[in-house]
Enzyme design. Structure first.
Site, PDB file in Angstrom:
ATOM      1  N   GLU A   1       9.677  -0.533  10.764  1.00 48.71           N
ATOM      2  CA  GLU A   1       8.595  -1.536  10.837  1.00 48.71           C
ATOM      3  C   GLU A   1       9.034  -2.803  10.098  1.00 48.71           C
ATOM      4  O   GLU A   1       9.839  -2.736   9.163  1.00 48.71           O
ATOM      5  CB  GLU A   1       7.284  -0.962  10.281  1.00 48.71           C
TER       6      GLU A   1
ATOM      7  N   CYS B   1       0.818  -1.211   0.000  1.00 51.85           N
ATOM      8  CA  CYS B   1       0.000   0.000   0.000  1.00 51.85           C
ATOM      9  C   CYS B   1       0.856   1.267   0.000  1.00 51.85           C
ATOM     10  O   CYS B   1       0.376   2.343  -0.332  1.00 51.85           O
ATOM     11  CB  CYS B   1      -0.984  -0.007   1.165  1.00 51.85           C
TER      12      CYS B   1
END
Lengths: 355, 151
Positions: A115, A51
């Site tokens: 992340e 995304c």
């Protein structure tokens, strides 16, 4: 000589409206590889489509022409005009292309730096391309080394574990106290925005039995509905507080709503099981002396901010350390590439023979 | 009989060491959390609840092992000498140790004390273990010469 070329766009270079036009759903990847290889004239291909980014990784003998052809391919795919898409695209040729994949895989190029989800996404992209036979010697080694470098960065610098916002720090402290948050009861006193986002994070990590007490019933009920919680009236405060493992206070009350005496009584009825209280209220909702009680862990908004700031500094240091590690790993790949290409290139004697 | 005594007593000491280490880790983290001195490294350590539970299980298991060890020690003495109590320093210390851990385990099971205080009792308990091992070993008249005094 085979060079790595990368073309793509990410959350920094393109808004979501453009990213979604260019995204490749996973079920289209299989047909995509031969298309790219034929239209662009590259030997190896992998597609990373998440995304936050869409990137085409290729290995090509024609480094001069490949970038423009890859641009055209993406523009065609978007069904938009070149002037709309082109400014958002970036192109990396070797060695920057190698550096780029290593940086992306380690999470250093992510929206939330460090992340680890991206590491999984890169692995998935690589394994898919490999299983379809779209990758060869150069992309195989490149992706394997990038994944390996990401692992080293994570273990050596601890970058993914550093929390540097008040929201994440408050949830991480809850996990520090309780370990798993599964089955832990949460009481929300007041439903301010910060409390709501903290509740959301707690719920994601498994907290259930959510009780909400708020002056505005409408807002509390809406929140309760969202997270599977229950709304209670103000006079249930002591009863619900005694049942909760985690209490998040964010009311606009002018005096303390949880006093030392109250919490002392609560601790007795909960057999001294640990209690974690986050006080986001200003003025503070919980008496400071509550924090002195055994097995009670009280943090106010300043405490959390201080920890977040300190962690932010550590995050900067971890980023620097990560970059150093990546620099070394990129060098390794380039050395391998150098040795491999010179070994495979025909020697002058062979060239003379051929002519 | 003596072998069972030795195995279970040493086993209990090893388990009490685990309880002690869990206690130390608990105390260090508890102190840092209370003082709000939370560095990111602290998140690599097990959580307080995990350490508290580990302490509970280790105390329970260690206590059972120690009970068996002490029981077989007494049976061994009775078997060899025909009476239970030799007045050996180690006997006093072992019974004391057994009593200490009985109380700590009972307190923790009743949940009257949790967390910091039990962790502290666990660490103190292990210092008693060390004292029992070292002091009794140094005692010349002991039937447990860990240090060979014949040389």
């Amino acid at each position: 000589m085979a060079h790595i070329v990368v073309v793509g766009l990410n959350f920094k270079s393109a808004p979501i409206a453009l990213r979604e036009r260019l995204a490749f759903p996973q079920d289209s990847w299989s047909s995509l590889y031969p298309k790219i290889q034929q239209q662009v004239g590259v030997q190896e291909t992998a597609v990373l489509s998440t995304c936050n980014r869409v990137e085409l990784y290729t290995s090509t003998d024609n480094m001069a022409a490949a970038p423009d052809r890859l641009h055209d391919f993406l523009i065609d795919h978007s069904r938009m005009t070149a002037s709309e898409v082109k400014p958002a695209l970036y192109t990396y040729t070797q060695p920057q292309s190698v550096q780029h994949l290593f940086t992306v895989t380690s999470g250093l190029d992510s929206m939330v730096v460090g992340e680890s989800e991206i590491q999984y996404q890169v692995k998935k992209a690589y394994e898919h391309a490999k299983s379809e036979g779209a990758t060869g010697k150069y992309l195989n080694v490149l992706f394997q080394k990038a994944l390996n470098a990401a692992k080293s960065v994570r273990t050596e610098t601890g970058i993914g574990r550093i929390c540097n916002s008040v929201g994440t720090v408050s949830v991480d402290l809850a996990q520090k106290v309780f370990g798993s948050l599964k089955g832990k009861s949460v009481l929300l006193l007041g439903a301010g925005e910060m409390a709501q986002s903290t509740l959301k994070r707690l719920a994601i990590r498994g907290s259930d039995h959510i009780a909400i007490i708020n002056r505005s019933q409408e807002r509390a009920e809406h929140l309760a509905q969202q997270h599977g919680g229950v709304y209670y009236l103000w006079h249930h405060l002591e009863e619900k507080a005694a049942q909760a493992d985690i209490i998040i206070c964010s009311t606009a009350a002018q005096s303390a709503i949880l006093t030392k005496k109250m919490v002392q009584g609560m601790m007795q009825s909960r057999h001294n099981r640990a209690l974690y209280i986050v006080d986001l209220g200003v003025p503070r909702n919980v008496e400071v002396s509550v924090g002195e009680l055994d097995n009670v862990y009280l943090f106010n908004v300043d405490d959390l901010q201080k920890i977040a700031d300190k962690n932010d500094l550590q995050q900067q240091q971890a980023i620097l350390a990560s970059q150093k590690i990546l620099h070394r790993k990129v060098e390794h790949y380039l050395n391998w590439w150098q040795a491999e290409t010179s070994r495979c290139a025909p020697s002058s004697w062979e060239r003379a023979e051929a002519s | 009989m003596i072998q069972i005594h030795i195995i279970f007593t040493l086993l209990s000491y090893a388990i009490f060491l685990v309880a002690c280490l869990a206690g130390v880790l608990f105390l260090v983290q508890e102190r840092l959390l209370k003082r709000k001195q939370v560095g990111s490294w602290i998140f690599r350590l097990p959580s307080l609840e995990v350490l508290d539970n580990l302490n509970l299980y280790a105390l329970g298991l260690g206590f059972i092992a120690l009970s068996i060890g002490v029981l077989f020690g007494f049976l061994g003495i009775y078997h060899e000498l025909g009476y239970w109590w030799t007045g050996d320093i180690k006997q006093y210390l072992s019974v004391g140790l057994w009593g200490w851990y009985l109380i700590v385990w009972w307190i923790r099971l009743r949940s009257t004390l949790r967390g910091k205080r039990v962790a502290l009792l666990s660490v103190l308990g292990f210092t008693l273990v060390l004292f029992t091992v070292i002091e009794a070993g140094m005692w010349q008249s002991s039937a447990h010469p860990y240090v060979d005094t014949r040389v």
